[in-house]
Structure formats: C-alpha cells, structure tokens
Motif scaffolding. Structure first.
Motif, PDB file in Angstrom:
ATOM      1  N   PRO A 174      -3.356 -36.684  -1.509  1.00  0.00           N
ATOM      2  CA  PRO A 174      -2.506 -36.567  -0.314  1.00  0.00           C
ATOM      3  C   PRO A 174      -3.334 -36.280   0.934  1.00  0.00           C
ATOM      4  CG  PRO A 174      -2.275 -34.625  -1.694  1.00  0.00           C
ATOM      5  CD  PRO A 174      -3.143 -35.598  -2.454  1.00  0.00           C
ATOM      6  N   SER A 175      -2.815 -36.723   2.067  1.00  0.00           N
ATOM      7  CA  SER A 175      -3.530 -36.553   3.331  1.00  0.00           C
ATOM      8  C   SER A 175      -2.539 -36.569   4.481  1.00  0.00           C
ATOM      9  CB  SER A 175      -4.542 -37.683   3.510  1.00  0.00           C
ATOM     10  OG  SER A 175      -5.123 -37.628   4.793  1.00  0.00           O
ATOM     11  N   ALA A 176      -2.911 -35.937   5.577  1.00  0.00           N
ATOM     12  CA  ALA A 176      -2.110 -35.953   6.800  1.00  0.00           C
ATOM     13  C   ALA A 176      -2.647 -36.967   7.800  1.00  0.00           C
ATOM     14  CB  ALA A 176      -2.093 -34.565   7.425  1.00  0.00           C
ATOM     15  N   ALA A 177      -3.510 -37.871   7.348  1.00  0.00           N
ATOM     16  CA  ALA A 177      -4.102 -38.872   8.240  1.00  0.00           C
ATOM     17  C   ALA A 177      -3.034 -39.761   8.856  1.00  0.00           C
ATOM     18  CB  ALA A 177      -5.110 -39.717   7.474  1.00  0.00           C
ATOM     19  N   TRP A 178      -3.261 -40.160  10.094  1.00  0.00           N
ATOM     20  CA  TRP A 178      -2.343 -41.043  10.806  1.00  0.00           C
ATOM     21  C   TRP A 178      -2.325 -42.419  10.152  1.00  0.00           C
ATOM     22  CZ3 TRP A 178       0.948 -39.522  14.523  1.00  0.00           C
ATOM     23  CH2 TRP A 178       1.572 -40.492  15.305  1.00  0.00           C
ATOM     24  N   THR A 179      -3.516 -42.933   9.810  1.00  0.00           N
ATOM     25  CA  THR A 179      -3.624 -44.184   9.060  1.00  0.00           C
ATOM     26  C   THR A 179      -4.654 -44.013   7.951  1.00  0.00           C
ATOM     27  OG1 THR A 179      -5.362 -45.143  10.461  1.00  0.00           O
ATOM     28  CG2 THR A 179      -3.082 -45.663  11.057  1.00  0.00           C
ATOM     29  N   ARG A 180      -4.489 -44.835   6.907  1.00  0.00           N
ATOM     30  CA  ARG A 180      -5.425 -44.833   5.782  1.00  0.00           C
ATOM     31  C   ARG A 180      -5.739 -46.290   5.461  1.00  0.00           C
ATOM     32  NH1 ARG A 180      -3.488 -40.872   1.183  1.00  0.00           N
ATOM     33  NH2 ARG A 180      -5.654 -40.188   1.168  1.00  0.00           N
ATOM     34  N   TRP A 181      -7.027 -46.601   5.363  1.00  0.00           N
ATOM     35  CA  TRP A 181      -7.482 -47.978   5.198  1.00  0.00           C
ATOM     36  C   TRP A 181      -8.296 -48.114   3.917  1.00  0.00           C
ATOM     37  CZ3 TRP A 181      -6.303 -51.488   9.154  1.00  0.00           C
ATOM     38  CH2 TRP A 181      -5.773 -50.909  10.313  1.00  0.00           C
ATOM     39  N   CYS A 182      -8.059 -49.179   3.187  1.00  0.00           N
ATOM     40  CA  CYS A 182      -8.851 -49.545   2.015  1.00  0.00           C
ATOM     41  C   CYS A 182      -9.606 -50.818   2.405  1.00  0.00           C
ATOM     42  CB  CYS A 182      -7.959 -49.777   0.800  1.00  0.00           C
ATOM     43  SG  CYS A 182      -8.889 -50.078  -0.694  1.00  0.00           S
ATOM     44  N   ILE A 183     -10.923 -50.708   2.538  1.00  0.00           N
ATOM     45  CA  ILE A 183     -11.735 -51.783   3.109  1.00  0.00           C
ATOM     46  C   ILE A 183     -12.571 -52.459   2.029  1.00  0.00           C
ATOM     47  CG2 ILE A 183     -13.508 -52.341   4.823  1.00  0.00           C
ATOM     48  CD1 ILE A 183     -10.919 -51.272   6.066  1.00  0.00           C
TER      49      ILE A 183
END
Length: 196
Positions: A174-183
C-alpha cells in the motif's frame, strides 16, 4: 421526482474535482489526456517500479523518473536531489533523459529509513526542484508523510521502488502516492533501411 435532474446536476458539479495545482505535462497527448490536469501533479509523491528484474526495465524506470526530474530542473533552475543507498547512477544515461550531472546533487544514506528522512528534510527545506529516491522498503505512513510535504512544498517526490526479492512486486504494497507506474522497456522497431 421533479428535483431529481437538479440533484444529479448538483452532484456532478460538486463531484468535479477542483484542479488548483501545477502539473508537469509529458507533452504526449495520448498520455497527458489520461491524467487529471493534463500531466503529473507537481507537488505530489509518484512511484515507479521496473516491471521485471531485468537491467533494461530497471534502466527504463530510472530514466522515466530522470526525465520528469529534468523537466522540473529546467523549469525552476534548481538542482535535483537524487537519494540512493547505492551508487550506480550512469551520468551519460541521465544526460540523455535531459538531466545533466551539473543539475544533480547525490546523497547516499546508509539505509532506507535514513533515506526517507533525508528526502523529507530536503523537501521541507525547498532547495531541490525535484527529489528522486531509490528505495526498497517504504511503510505506508512514510508515503503519507512524503505526499503531504510534497504537496505543501509543491515539489515532486519521485520514488523508484526497488525489489527486495525477485518474486515480490513493490507496487503490491500500500502507498499514498498520487500515481504509481510500472515501467518496462520496449523492443526497438526495425529500421526501414538495412543496418550495418
């Protein structure tokens, strides 16, 4: 029943988010059109992870965040703070993403806990135009803190989430990040002419 359409219109009006924050556009219409505000929120925590453990995907994720940080450095004229517990940055690669070595301040703390404290202090100080941090383990509480300080300072905090084990995907935490990217890296297209 007569007030139903008015109620629906009222709900739509209050459900429409107010976008009073600065964004960092990618300048790729297909991508920017899918992001609220036409780009990444500048004062926010964003996370990226390499899709696989391959060096190609790891480099792609690193350069993805370097490109975002480079845009902020060019916009503000300030340095980018790159925080990592290991020293393996390749300056010519970062330069290809637009981030020259003159724009980067590198900090190398001893562990992830200290790394998170360095990032938070730097953002509160307001000196860097952006912060890139390479981290393997980050608790949910730490991501909340980073999101709050990033929003308050209007500075992007870019976390490169490292895998602790090959079979463990960091974005599953879990995270409070605004966006999460899988690159991931993509294969090159064939050239129209014969190569040599």
């Amino acid at each position: 029943l007569d007030s139903f359409p008015a109620s629906l219109a009222h709900l739509r009006a209050i459900a429409t988010p107010i976008r009073d924050y600065r964004t960092i556009p990618f300048e790729i219409p297909a991508l920017d059109s899918r992001l609220a505000g036409g780009g990444l929120r500048a004062g926010a925590l964003h996370e990226a992870v390499a899709r696989t453990c391959s060096l190609a995907d790891d480099a792609a994720a690193t350069l993805f965040l370097a490109g975002i940080a480079a845009r902020e450095a060019q916009r503000s004229g300030g340095p980018v703070l790159w925080v990592a517990c290991r020293s393996d940055l390749y300056a010519p690669g970062l330069a290809q993403a637009g981030l020259t070595s003159a724009d980067v301040i590198h900090a190398q703390p001893r562990d992830d806990e200290t790394l998170l404290a360095v990032v938070e202090d730097a953002v509160r100080d307001g000196t860097p135009s952006a912060v890139v941090a390479e981290v393997a383990k980050v608790p949910m509480v730490a991501t909340r803190r980073l999101q709050l300080v990033a929003a308050d300072a209007d500075i992007p905090v870019l976390l490169l989430r490292r895998r602790r084990r090959r079979d463990q995907a960091p974005l599953a935490e879990p995270s409070a990040a605004w966006t999460r990217w899988c690159i991931a890296s993509a294969p090159s297209e064939r050239l129209a002419v014969a190569g040599g």
